[in-house]
Design an enzyme around this catalytic site. Structure first.
Site: not given
Ligand code: IPM
Ligand code: MG
Length: 357
Positions: A250, A189, A246, A138
């Site tokens: 999830d 990785k 990230d 990022y």
């Molecule tokens: C998170 C979200 C964000 C990220 C998105 C909205 C860009 O998925 O906070 O995990 O990837 O950082």
């Molecule tokens: Mg996310």
């Protein structure tokens, strides 16, 4: 009397519904504790602001936020504004400008919430994912040339620096050391990505020497997804790059029963700048205005905020109140309940006043 200045940025969609619920809960804590004060200032930044001003926040936005003790953030994202504008216009500039390099994402199965995992219940899954939050995939380093032409090229360069990797590694080892199981899993990785990821492995081994009481191991990110599903109890604290964490967070949210309850803290561990606390879920325009947004993630991130501010007793009281409301089945439809945002908020406020713990 301890007083804290909180900047509330509700943002878009359900952001304002959950943040106003969160501010009410903070007010209830104030009353219950008697020794705490939260001075909350609202900022109307986000996509509506963008439509009026052509920017998500004013040019001096960071300077306005700097004097605050913490930032309480809702969500950004609107159907009619591209996602990369909303993200790079508000949330990421705050994370990067305030060097909030540690993104901390706790996962637990709250009482009353069902996990899709077999033979796993509340208490069995207790993880904290530490996400590198300032560089990696990022970094925003890259570009596009020959736009629209057949030979168009785009680069998206991942940047890993010794300073960046070492500081997140130290943060993760310290956090693992403070947790009862003292266990850290370092995710990379490094079989396929032999520069940045091998640097991660090397720095992990170096930093580990300073934490002899922490048991640590390494996982490749693909194999990590399998372990999270098949052997969740073997994990405790987890550290990973910006993108890997990230994705893993999830998965963690889904395994804990819902992404709707997952909180996150963007922390500047050195305390030079305000840290930012937010629910992981987005602006959810499909349910905006219906009064059924799940405020639990926003309450839980307030727990993280209180911990960060050193208010341990009130953070524990709030967490216990959230768990009590969930256990009583007072939950919104996304987690199988029938309650409204209002009802969940009231149940948590009642539990704050009722409990003696
Ligand atoms: C998170 C979200 C964000 C990220 C998105 C909205 C860009 O998925 O906070 O995990 O990837 O950082
Ligand atoms: Mg996310």
């Amino acid at each position: 009397m301890k007083s804290y200045k909180i900047a509330a940025i509700p943002g878009d969609g359900i952001g304002s519904e959950v943040i106003s619920a969160g501010v009410e809960v903070l007010a209830a804590l104030e009353k219950r504790m008697g020794s705490l004060r939260f001075e909350v200032t609202q900022f109307d930044w986000g996509s509506d602001y963008y439509k009026r001003h052509g920017e998500m926040m004013p040019a001096d936005g960071l300077a306005q936020l700097k004097p605050f003790d913490a930032i309480y953030f809702g969500a950004v994202g609107a159907p009619d504004v591209p996602d990369h504008i909303t993200l790079w216009g508000l949330r990421l500039p705050i994370c990067q400008g305030f060097d909030q390099y540690a993104n901390v994402r706790p996962t637990k199965i709250l009482p009353g919430i069902r996990t899709p995992l077999k033979d796993v219940g509340a208490g069995d899954l207790d993880w904290v994912i530490v996400r590198e939050n300032s560089e990696g995939e990022y970094s925003g380093n890259g570009g596009r040339t020959h736009r629209g032409m057949p030979e168009e090229v785009a680069t998206e360069v991942s940047i890993f620096t010794r300073v960046g990797v070492e500081r997140i590694m130290r943060y993760a080892f310290r956090l693992a050391q403070m947790r009862p199981r003292k266990r850290l899993t370092v995710v990379t990785k490094s079989n396929a990505q032999r520069f940045g990821m091998v640097l991660w492995d090397e720095i992990a081994a170096e930093v580990a020497r300073d934490f002899p009481d922490v048991a640590w191991d390494k996982m490749l990110v693909d194999a990590m997804t399998v372990r999270m599903v098949l052997d969740p109890k073997s994990l405790d604290t987890i550290v990973a790059t910006n993108l890997h964490a990230d994705i893993l967070s999830d998965l963690a949210g889904a395994l804990a029963g819902s992404l709707g309850v997952a909180p996150t803290a963007n922390i500047d561990p050195e305390g030079r700048f305000p840290s930012m606390f937010e629910p992981i879920h987005g602006s959810a325009f499909d349910i905006t205005g219906k009064g059924i947004a799940n405020p639990v993630a926003t309450f839980w991130t307030a727990v993280q905020m209180l911990e960060h501010l050193g208010e341990v007793e009130s953070s524990q009281r709030l967490m216990a109140a959230i768990e009590k409301a969930c256990e009583a089945g007072i939950m919104t439809p996304d987690v199988g309940g029938t309650a409204t945002t209002r009802e969940v908020t009231e149940a948590v406020i009642q539990a704050i006043h009722g409990s003696n713990s």
